[in-house]
Design a protein around this motif. Structure first.
Motif, PDB file in Angstrom:
ATOM      1  N   TRP A  33       0.796  -1.223   0.000  1.00  0.00           N
ATOM      2  CA  TRP A  33       0.000   0.000   0.000  1.00  0.00           C
ATOM      3  C   TRP A  33       0.831   1.277   0.000  1.00  0.00           C
ATOM      4  O   TRP A  33       0.296   2.358  -0.199  1.00  0.00           O
ATOM      5  N   GLY A  34       2.145   1.180   0.226  1.00  0.00           N
ATOM      6  CA  GLY A  34       2.986   2.373   0.205  1.00  0.00           C
ATOM      7  C   GLY A  34       3.038   3.062   1.552  1.00  0.00           C
ATOM      8  O   GLY A  34       3.103   2.420   2.597  1.00  0.00           O
ATOM      9  N   ASN A  35       2.993   4.390   1.528  1.00  0.00           N
ATOM     10  CA  ASN A  35       2.994   5.162   2.763  1.00  0.00           C
ATOM     11  C   ASN A  35       2.074   6.368   2.590  1.00  0.00           C
ATOM     12  O   ASN A  35       1.368   6.479   1.593  1.00  0.00           O
ATOM     13  N   MET A  36       2.083   7.260   3.575  1.00  0.00           N
ATOM     14  CA  MET A  36       1.150   8.386   3.551  1.00  0.00           C
ATOM     15  C   MET A  36       1.562   9.476   2.571  1.00  0.00           C
ATOM     16  O   MET A  36       0.856  10.470   2.422  1.00  0.00           O
ATOM     17  N   GLU A  37       2.681   9.291   1.870  1.00  0.00           N
ATOM     18  CA  GLU A  37       3.116  10.259   0.861  1.00  0.00           C
ATOM     19  C   GLU A  37       2.865   9.763  -0.554  1.00  0.00           C
ATOM     20  O   GLU A  37       2.445  10.533  -1.420  1.00  0.00           O
ATOM     21  N   ILE A  38       3.145   8.485  -0.803  1.00  0.00           N
ATOM     22  CA  ILE A  38       2.992   7.956  -2.167  1.00  0.00           C
ATOM     23  C   ILE A  38       2.161   6.668  -2.156  1.00  0.00           C
ATOM     24  O   ILE A  38       2.309   5.846  -3.042  1.00  0.00           O
ATOM     25  N   GLY A  39       1.288   6.528  -1.171  1.00  0.00           N
ATOM     26  CA  GLY A  39       0.564   5.279  -1.025  1.00  0.00           C
ATOM     27  C   GLY A  39      -0.889   5.345  -1.451  1.00  0.00           C
ATOM     28  O   GLY A  39      -1.403   6.378  -1.890  1.00  0.00           O
ATOM     29  N   ILE A  40      -1.550   4.215  -1.319  1.00  0.00           N
ATOM     30  CA  ILE A  40      -2.983   4.088  -1.580  1.00  0.00           C
ATOM     31  C   ILE A  40      -3.727   4.303  -0.272  1.00  0.00           C
ATOM     32  O   ILE A  40      -3.423   3.663   0.743  1.00  0.00           O
ATOM     33  N   LEU A  41      -4.696   5.170  -0.274  1.00  0.00           N
ATOM     34  CA  LEU A  41      -5.478   5.446   0.935  1.00  0.00           C
ATOM     35  C   LEU A  41      -6.599   4.439   1.119  1.00  0.00           C
ATOM     36  O   LEU A  41      -6.740   3.847   2.187  1.00  0.00           O
ATOM     37  N   THR A  42      -7.390   4.240   0.080  1.00  0.00           N
ATOM     38  CA  THR A  42      -8.560   3.376   0.244  1.00  0.00           C
ATOM     39  C   THR A  42      -8.852   2.577  -1.019  1.00  0.00           C
ATOM     40  O   THR A  42      -8.583   3.027  -2.141  1.00  0.00           O
ATOM     41  N   VAL A  43      -9.377   1.384  -0.791  1.00  0.00           N
ATOM     42  CA  VAL A  43      -9.808   0.483  -1.866  1.00  0.00           C
ATOM     43  C   VAL A  43     -11.182  -0.051  -1.494  1.00  0.00           C
ATOM     44  O   VAL A  43     -11.415  -0.425  -0.342  1.00  0.00           O
ATOM     45  N   ILE A  44     -12.077  -0.086  -2.453  1.00  0.00           N
ATOM     46  CA  ILE A  44     -13.403  -0.658  -2.214  1.00  0.00           C
ATOM     47  C   ILE A  44     -13.577  -1.875  -3.105  1.00  0.00           C
ATOM     48  O   ILE A  44     -13.382  -1.804  -4.319  1.00  0.00           O
ATOM     49  N   CYS A  45     -13.927  -2.989  -2.471  1.00  0.00           N
ATOM     50  CA  CYS A  45     -14.195  -4.234  -3.200  1.00  0.00           C
ATOM     51  C   CYS A  45     -15.694  -4.510  -3.213  1.00  0.00           C
ATOM     52  O   CYS A  45     -16.404  -4.228  -2.244  1.00  0.00           O
ATOM     53  N   ASP A  46     -16.174  -5.068  -4.308  1.00  0.00           N
ATOM     54  CA  ASP A  46     -17.590  -5.419  -4.391  1.00  0.00           C
ATOM     55  C   ASP A  46     -17.845  -6.716  -3.632  1.00  0.00           C
ATOM     56  O   ASP A  46     -16.951  -7.267  -2.974  1.00  0.00           O
ATOM     57  N   GLY A  47     -19.064  -7.207  -3.731  1.00  0.00           N
ATOM     58  CA  GLY A  47     -19.442  -8.406  -2.989  1.00  0.00           C
ATOM     59  C   GLY A  47     -18.703  -9.660  -3.409  1.00  0.00           C
ATOM     60  O   GLY A  47     -18.711 -10.663  -2.677  1.00  0.00           O
ATOM     61  N   ARG A  48     -18.022  -9.635  -4.538  1.00  0.00           N
ATOM     62  CA  ARG A  48     -17.232 -10.784  -4.991  1.00  0.00           C
ATOM     63  C   ARG A  48     -15.759 -10.667  -4.629  1.00  0.00           C
ATOM     64  O   ARG A  48     -14.968 -11.542  -4.986  1.00  0.00           O
ATOM     65  N   GLY A  49     -15.402  -9.564  -3.950  1.00  0.00           N
ATOM     66  CA  GLY A  49     -14.006  -9.356  -3.575  1.00  0.00           C
ATOM     67  C   GLY A  49     -13.159  -8.760  -4.671  1.00  0.00           C
ATOM     68  O   GLY A  49     -11.929  -8.813  -4.602  1.00  0.00           O
ATOM     69  N   ILE A  50     -13.804  -8.171  -5.695  1.00  0.00           N
ATOM     70  CA  ILE A  50     -13.094  -7.565  -6.813  1.00  0.00           C
ATOM     71  C   ILE A  50     -12.925  -6.067  -6.546  1.00  0.00           C
ATOM     72  O   ILE A  50     -13.865  -5.395  -6.133  1.00  0.00           O
ATOM     73  N   VAL A  51     -11.739  -5.557  -6.797  1.00  0.00           N
ATOM     74  CA  VAL A  51     -11.463  -4.135  -6.588  1.00  0.00           C
ATOM     75  C   VAL A  51     -12.241  -3.306  -7.604  1.00  0.00           C
ATOM     76  O   VAL A  51     -12.143  -3.538  -8.812  1.00  0.00           O
ATOM     77  N   ARG A  52     -13.015  -2.343  -7.102  1.00  0.00           N
ATOM     78  CA  ARG A  52     -13.821  -1.495  -7.980  1.00  0.00           C
ATOM     79  C   ARG A  52     -13.476  -0.018  -7.872  1.00  0.00           C
ATOM     80  O   ARG A  52     -13.809   0.765  -8.764  1.00  0.00           O
ATOM     81  N   ALA A  53     -12.837   0.391  -6.790  1.00  0.00           N
ATOM     82  CA  ALA A  53     -12.482   1.802  -6.625  1.00  0.00           C
ATOM     83  C   ALA A  53     -11.175   1.897  -5.850  1.00  0.00           C
ATOM     84  O   ALA A  53     -10.983   1.197  -4.855  1.00  0.00           O
ATOM     85  N   ILE A  54     -10.277   2.770  -6.311  1.00  0.00           N
ATOM     86  CA  ILE A  54      -8.990   2.995  -5.672  1.00  0.00           C
ATOM     87  C   ILE A  54      -8.785   4.503  -5.552  1.00  0.00           C
ATOM     88  O   ILE A  54      -9.011   5.247  -6.502  1.00  0.00           O
TER      89      ILE A  54
END
Length: 237
Positions: A172-193
């Protein structure tokens, strides 16, 4: 020459010398500041390349349309997220920062947008170095549980969990160059980053909280809108 004339002469001599010294000082200071900024930027570029390598090698690549893969999880506080069981999950990478005043608006936004959405806070396992070995920092270890207890009590819900790992940063990186949040649908597939927004730094904690809190809230809100649509369309997937 009178004393007044001598004083004028000294002033006329010292003024250009002092001006030159001030100019030299600020030029040197700016040179060091520029070197620090350029060095920091270079460090972040190296970190980004390192993260990309680790993600691909370990299979932790976070990409829309793919299942979300995890590094080893050291501790689960609350219910394990219902990944792939028909319930959407929002993963919020809080890095080292387990302070509720930073995250309360973001967590509240996620919980109220849909009555089934589960919120999983990803917390870096606090470590320190002792005898040249990385060991768990037992003094900071309770912070994740304290955060979970405060949020579950404040929001009166069991849809919050905290997952700690010493390897979150590798994916996920860090608070400077990282990913803040990920949302997965009901199948566990990433839909929003949503990546971390630029966060201001200060010598005073209250100033950092004032800067970080609304920025992190808005970033989570953007991710929720990507997944659910604008507020008029908040039906779960």
């Amino acid at each position: 020459m009178s004393k007044r004339d001598w004083l004028k002469l000294v002033v006329l001599i010292l003024l250009p010398i002092n001006a030159w010294l001030c100019l030299f000082y600020y030029q040197k200071r700016w040179r060091w500041v520029r070197m620090y900024i350029e060095g920091h930027q270079r460090e972040q570029e190296i970190m980004a390349m390192k993260l990309e390598y680790l993600r691909k090698r370990q299979g932790w690549l976070i990409k829309e349309g793919l299942p979300l893969r995890f590094p080893h999880i050291d501790q689960v506080i609350g219910k394990f997220p219902p990944i792939g069981r028909g319930i959407p999950v929002l993963f919020l990478y809080i890095s080292w920062c387990a302070e509720p005043e930073v995250w309360d608006l973001a967590v509240k936004e996620a919980l109220q947008v849909n009555p089934t959405l589960h919120v999983a806070l990803l917390h870096d396992l606090p470590t320190t170095y002792k005898d040249n070995r990385e060991v768990i920092d037992t003094k900071r270890l309770p912070l994740a549980r304290q955060l979970w207890e405060k949020f579950t009590k404040k929001f009166q819900t069991d849809r919050i969990s905290v997952l700690t790992s010493r390897d979150w940063w590798k994916a996920w990186g860090n608070m400077e160059i990282g990913i803040l949040t990920v949302i997965c649908d009901g199948r566990g597939i990433v839909r929003a980053i949503e990546p971390y927004p630029p966060l201001g730094l200060s010598a005073y904690w209250h100033e950092e909280v004032k800067d970080w809190r609304p920025k992190l809230h808005q970033a989570v809100k953007r991710a929720l809108e990507k997944f659910y649509g604008k507020p008029s369309g908040t039906q779960g997937r």
